[in-house]
Write a protein that holds these residues in place. Sequence first.
Motif, PDB file in Angstrom:
ATOM      1  N   PHE A 199       0.834  -1.201   0.000  1.00 56.61           N
ATOM      2  CA  PHE A 199       0.000   0.000   0.000  1.00 56.61           C
ATOM      3  C   PHE A 199       0.871   1.254   0.000  1.00 56.61           C
ATOM      4  CE2 PHE A 199      -3.196  -3.017   1.285  1.00 56.61           C
ATOM      5  CZ  PHE A 199      -4.381  -2.475   0.808  1.00 56.61           C
ATOM      6  N   PHE A 200       1.914   1.242   0.821  1.00 58.34           N
ATOM      7  CA  PHE A 200       2.792   2.412   0.903  1.00 58.34           C
ATOM      8  C   PHE A 200       3.483   2.669  -0.431  1.00 58.34           C
ATOM      9  CE2 PHE A 200       7.059   4.144   2.174  1.00 58.34           C
ATOM     10  CZ  PHE A 200       6.607   5.425   2.462  1.00 58.34           C
ATOM     11  N   ALA A 201       3.867   1.601  -1.135  1.00 59.00           N
ATOM     12  CA  ALA A 201       4.484   1.777  -2.445  1.00 59.00           C
ATOM     13  C   ALA A 201       3.528   2.427  -3.436  1.00 59.00           C
ATOM     14  CB  ALA A 201       4.964   0.430  -2.992  1.00 59.00           C
ATOM     15  N   SER A 202       2.222   2.226  -3.229  1.00 59.69           N
ATOM     16  CA  SER A 202       1.210   2.881  -4.068  1.00 59.69           C
ATOM     17  C   SER A 202       0.776   4.223  -3.502  1.00 59.69           C
ATOM     18  CB  SER A 202      -0.019   1.974  -4.214  1.00 59.69           C
ATOM     19  OG  SER A 202       0.347   0.724  -4.759  1.00 59.69           O
ATOM     20  N   ARG A 203       1.495   4.685  -2.432  1.00 57.73           N
ATOM     21  CA  ARG A 203       1.209   5.956  -1.768  1.00 57.73           C
ATOM     22  C   ARG A 203      -0.184   5.976  -1.156  1.00 57.73           C
ATOM     23  NH1 ARG A 203       4.094   6.220  -5.920  1.00 57.73           N
ATOM     24  NH2 ARG A 203       2.382   6.429  -7.364  1.00 57.73           N
ATOM     25  N   VAL A 204      -0.575   4.861  -0.574  1.00 61.64           N
ATOM     26  CA  VAL A 204      -1.814   4.749   0.202  1.00 61.64           C
ATOM     27  C   VAL A 204      -1.417   4.350   1.609  1.00 61.64           C
ATOM     28  CG1 VAL A 204      -4.010   3.539   0.472  1.00 61.64           C
ATOM     29  CG2 VAL A 204      -3.158   4.073  -1.817  1.00 61.64           C
ATOM     30  N   PHE A 205      -1.686   5.222   2.590  1.00 58.32           N
ATOM     31  CA  PHE A 205      -1.297   4.903   3.964  1.00 58.32           C
ATOM     32  C   PHE A 205      -2.342   5.390   4.946  1.00 58.32           C
ATOM     33  CE2 PHE A 205       0.023   9.250   3.545  1.00 58.32           C
ATOM     34  CZ  PHE A 205       0.792   9.301   2.394  1.00 58.32           C
ATOM     35  N   GLY A 206      -3.603   5.362   4.530  1.00 56.53           N
ATOM     36  CA  GLY A 206      -4.687   5.789   5.399  1.00 56.53           C
ATOM     37  C   GLY A 206      -5.302   4.619   6.140  1.00 56.53           C
ATOM     38  N   GLU A 207      -6.556   4.796   6.550  1.00 58.13           N
ATOM     39  CA  GLU A 207      -7.246   3.787   7.350  1.00 58.13           C
ATOM     40  C   GLU A 207      -7.574   2.533   6.545  1.00 58.13           C
ATOM     41  OE1 GLU A 207      -9.746   5.870  10.772  1.00 58.13           O
ATOM     42  OE2 GLU A 207     -10.266   6.663   8.810  1.00 58.13           O
TER      43      GLU A 207
END
Length: 502
Positions: A199-207
Amino acid sequence: SLHTRRLSSANWKRLCSIDLSQPSKQNETTMAAPSPTSSFEVDLSAWLAPYQGMGRLNRLYYVIKNCTEPLRSQALVLILAELKTTRNTRFYKDIIEEFRDLSQSLVDPTWISETERSTNVALSRLDQRIQEFTAASVSTASASHTSSSELIPLLFEMGDYHLQRGDTTSAEKYYSRIRQLEPSEAQHQEVSLKLWQTFFASRVFGEATFPILTSLRAPETELDMESASSTERGAKGLMPGDGSELVKPPLSKLLVDGKVLVCFGLGYLHARKFELAALQFLQVPYELGDSFNEVVTASDIACFGALCALATFSRAQLKVALLENEGFQLLLSHQPLLKEAIDAYMTARYAIALRSLRIVTELYHVDLFLGPHLCTLLALIRNNAVVNFFVPYSSISLDTMAQALDDNVQDLIQRLLSLIRDGRLSARVDSQHRILQRYQVAERQRTYEECLNVGRQHEESTHALLTRVNARLEHLQVGQQSRSREREFESVELQPGRHRRL
């Protein structure tokens, strides 16, 4: 004691009052959209030195998206050079396509083709090994646990290869397959954190990332605020220094717990739930250090936790969360100026505190986690400073107040008016005489009103009680009454004359 890393249960009880059930006020997006960052001098190479992997790449991408020239062009050159040291051709091509006007002279098609060719060869070999091993394990009779323990390392290697080349979908597929093979506890922890990194590699780090890590979250972390509101837990709480310190967990568990707390904290920060973000960062063990520097460093954790706490906690909560939290005090040693700012804030030296915070957070305007929320957090901290500063005064000069808060009078007036409208200050601004005047409360009248109200409530409750007693004496009732209660009433001997006195 270095063995007590988290706040004790008794201290958490003093820190409670935060509602965990509040919904997010911001929709889940891949990256929060801040206002474009102004151009200022930043040595990007020095700034990125503590980070590794996607931590460097995602920060550079954030700078390109949200900063102006010349910082934007510098970040573009750095990110393309950084990507050429990896296998991530997909991210490289995405950047070239998105910033075509800036990157035409920087494209290296030879590197793209050679890297993709070598990566495809390695992936084909790995895939063939996995297929051969799977076929062999199916043909054998004892293929259960032994085959799984030998297959899991191959799946890890395959998932890592896909993650390194930027194919997060394929990486997630192989990591998810590991979860289905009954991995060991250490492998389960590793694969859960690997899934978060996709997820972080896709720049998603929310809930949206929370379900991945829920199984790794320690029970006491999930119930911190619930236990804090429990009298029983508070009574049993272990206070630091009382000879009943908690046993220090193994280092591997501390590192996993620390990474999970960081991931949850970043999710809450992204959702603008600053209170909950602070609670996560404040519990991160000091032993984590910079071992999670593909995401954040120890300095980042200290800064995120301190800012979120200063923005949302009361002074009593700050005393427990920051000053009495030994583990977080050790993290603050990575940010000495931030520690001085906290000490100045807690001793009401707000001008020094606010100036120090501006210096500490200057570079965080270009941070992908804190950048979108930094102005909001600093504004909340300044508002809290204004409210706390005015507590002992009935009236004060605006010039004196502006000097004490390191602000100019016009901005201070606008801030005061906003706080008055929100109900946080019970005062009025006298622009002609340049003073802030607290609304005077008639203490004598308020005391009389409270006494009369208490007497009125007592009279009403006494009248209701006497009415009920007289009704029972006359055997009056509404509806049916159980025979047992009638017998109980009849067994009571009334003293002569009591009914007449009532």
